[in-house]
Enzyme design. Structure first.
Site, short mmCIF file in Angstrom:
data_model
loop_
_atom_site.label_atom_id
_atom_site.label_comp_id
_atom_site.label_asym_id
_atom_site.label_seq_id
_atom_site.Cartn_x
_atom_site.Cartn_y
_atom_site.Cartn_z
N ASP A 192 27.32 -29.52 18.60
CA ASP A 192 26.29 -28.60 19.08
C ASP A 192 26.85 -27.22 18.71
O ASP A 192 27.69 -27.14 17.79
CB ASP A 192 26.08 -28.77 20.60
CG ASP A 192 24.78 -28.13 21.10
OD1 ASP A 192 23.72 -28.75 20.98
OD2 ASP A 192 24.82 -26.97 21.59
N LYS A 251 25.59 -34.84 27.61
CA LYS A 251 26.00 -33.61 26.91
C LYS A 251 27.36 -33.19 27.44
O LYS A 251 27.73 -33.56 28.54
CB LYS A 251 24.99 -32.49 27.21
CG LYS A 251 24.99 -31.39 26.18
CD LYS A 251 24.08 -31.72 25.01
CE LYS A 251 24.13 -30.69 23.92
NZ LYS A 251 23.01 -30.89 22.97
N1 GLU Z 1 23.41 -31.32 19.86
C1 GLU Z 1 22.29 -31.92 19.20
C2 GLU Z 1 21.08 -31.89 20.11
O1 GLU Z 1 20.90 -30.94 20.83
C3 GLU Z 1 22.61 -33.29 18.61
C4 GLU Z 1 23.16 -34.31 19.54
C5 GLU Z 1 23.63 -35.58 18.85
O2 GLU Z 1 23.52 -35.69 17.62
O3 GLU Z 1 24.11 -36.46 19.57
O4 GLU Z 1 20.24 -32.75 20.11
#
Ligand code: GLU
Length: 448
Positions: A168, A128
């Site tokens: 996100d 992340k």
């Molecule tokens: N931010 C999204 C999550 O919390 C998607 C992450 C992604 O698609 O890589 O899963």
């Protein structure tokens, strides 16, 4: 080996080694608390330090992001990427641009992502990133310059087989476009699979925008089905009004339910006719305004700057705003008003105290790492399409998403049943099922 003592020791070390990172401690505690039955059955994981390794990111990046605003003033933000675990595939997880972002927040999100991604059954590790940059009120030019500066540093750590960010909070198609452009320019490679959440016309996947919200509703539907219920005629409350909330509401309406309330950081909105999603999308996505504008445009709706959206009686609640938005009192109000099921569209929106209230009341509770896995699962579908230079139809992609969500739901139930004797314990099921898949891969790959 005393499993409980081992888990407690790992927990103590996580808190000691990561001082002040409250959200990371919370996320780690929630997972570690579930793992006693898994480690009792697999003591080899304790003996090979799986937990100690899982709780320590493989790599943590923090960097300066300087940019120039429209007035010519130099601004400095902080950029982050936590590459948490690559046992199952390249680091995968979104970027969050929000003033609250700090290392502890990124670590909690990255940690959750490991197990969520494992649950999808796809070949994606966990990571992340983000920045404390606040896109609110910034012009397109400012957002572009910020994204370019951010990527100028981050690009050296990315790659379609290495680390694949997506969106996100605060990062949508516009930001992904600017980030991709800068990556392409610096590397001189059209590496479609290095970012997901791209617009559909140039490498994005159909249904990716809708996927997190749709997936959370599919998950809630699966939970309801275990009790013989469906969405037809149900009153639903969705918190938030961003990408997850809007598309969760859209799918609830498609399934015959009625979303009567949603919210943003300024307050909440009640519309007994069912939220008009075209109007809401126009306000949030086009005008980028507050939801009070909805009540101004539609006088039958009511906006409130005080209280919480969870005061509105409902049978299904889909918390889809942000972490720790639903506390104990909200949970008590929901239970008192007869809620049947809660599925987390956001990451960790319910506090541990709220989850305890749901558990005691025996209402169905789907934790985010299971219920909101549809977003990242569809990102993995986007990577598949990019790798094969293919593009699937909306229907094809959505049916694969629905199958993944059914699979996640079944895994949660069968694992909860096998390790705790209660199939309704989705928290236990999600944590243990995700953990086992990662732990197996880590064991096979040796001590690295
Ligand atoms: N931010 C999204 C999550 O919390 C998607 C992450 C992604 O698609 O890589 O899963």
């Amino acid at each position: 080996m005393n499993v409980r003592a081992h888990i407690e020791a790992v927990h103590t070390e996580v808190c000691r080694r990561n001082p002040g990172e409250a959200e990371f401690h919370q996320a780690a505690t929630e997972v570690l608390d579930s793992l006693t039955p898994a480690l009792e059955r697999h003591p080899e994981y304790a003996e090979t330090g799986i937990l100690e390794r899982l709780c320590e990111p493989e790599r943590q990046l923090m960097f300066r992001v300087p940019w120039v605003d429209d007035q010519g003033k130099v601004r400095v933000n902080r950029g982050f990427r936590v590459e948490f675990n690559s046992a199952l595939g390249p680091y995968k997880g979104g970027l969050r641009f929000h003033p609250s972002v700090n290392l502890g927040i990124v670590k909690f999100l990255g940690f959750e992502q490991i197990f969520k991604n494992a649950l999808t059954g796809m070949a994606i590790g966990g990571g992340k990133g983000g920045s404390d940059f606040d896109p609110k009120g910034r012009s397109d030019g400012e957002v572009m310059r910020f994204c370019q500066s951010f990527m100028t540093e981050l690009h050296r750590h990315l790659g379609e087989h290495t680390d694949v960010p997506a969106g996100d909070i605060g990062v949508g198609g516009r930001e992904i476009g600017y980030l991709f452009g800068q990556y392409k320019r610096i590397t001189n490679r059209y590496e479609s699979g290095v970012l997901t959440g791209k617009p559909v016309g140039w490498g994005g996947s159909h249904a990716r925008t809708e996927a997190t919200g749709y997936g959370a509703v599919y998950f809630a539907q699966e939970m309801l089905t275990t009790r013989g219920y469906g969405f037809e005629g149900r009153r639903v409350v969705v918190s938030g009004s961003g990408n997850v909330a809007v598309y969760a509401a859209e799918k609830v309406h498609a399934l015959g339910g009625r979303v009567v309330a949603c919210s943003d950081s300024s307050g909440y909105l009640v519309d007994e006719d069912g939220i008009d999603l075209e109007l809401l999308k126009d306000i949030k996505e086009v005008r980028r305004a507050r939801i009070s504008a909805y009540a101004e445009a539609k006088p039958t709706a009511r906006f409130s700057a005080r209280g919480t959206v969870y005061d509105v009686p409902c049978e299904v609640a889909l918390p889809s705003a942000t972490q720790n938005e639903l506390g104990r009192e909200d949970a008590v109000a929901l239970v008192k008003n007869g809620v049947l099921a809660i599925a987390e569209g956001a990451n960790m929106p319910c506090t541990p105290e709220a989850v305890e209230v749901f558990r005691e009341a025996g209402v169905l509770f789907g934790p985010g790492k299971a219920a909101n896995a549809g977003g990242v699962a569809t990102s993995a579908l986007e990577m598949q399409q990019n790798a094969s230079r293919d593009s699937w139809s909306f229907e094809e992609t959505e049916s694969r998403l629905a199958a993944v969500m059914r699979g996640v739901h079944t895994q949660c139930r069968t694992t909860a049943e096998a390790y705790g004797g209660n199939a309704d314990d989705y928290v236990l099921g999600a944590n243990v099922a995700g953990f086992l898949r990662v732990a197996d891969a880590m064991t096979a790959q040796g001590v690295i």
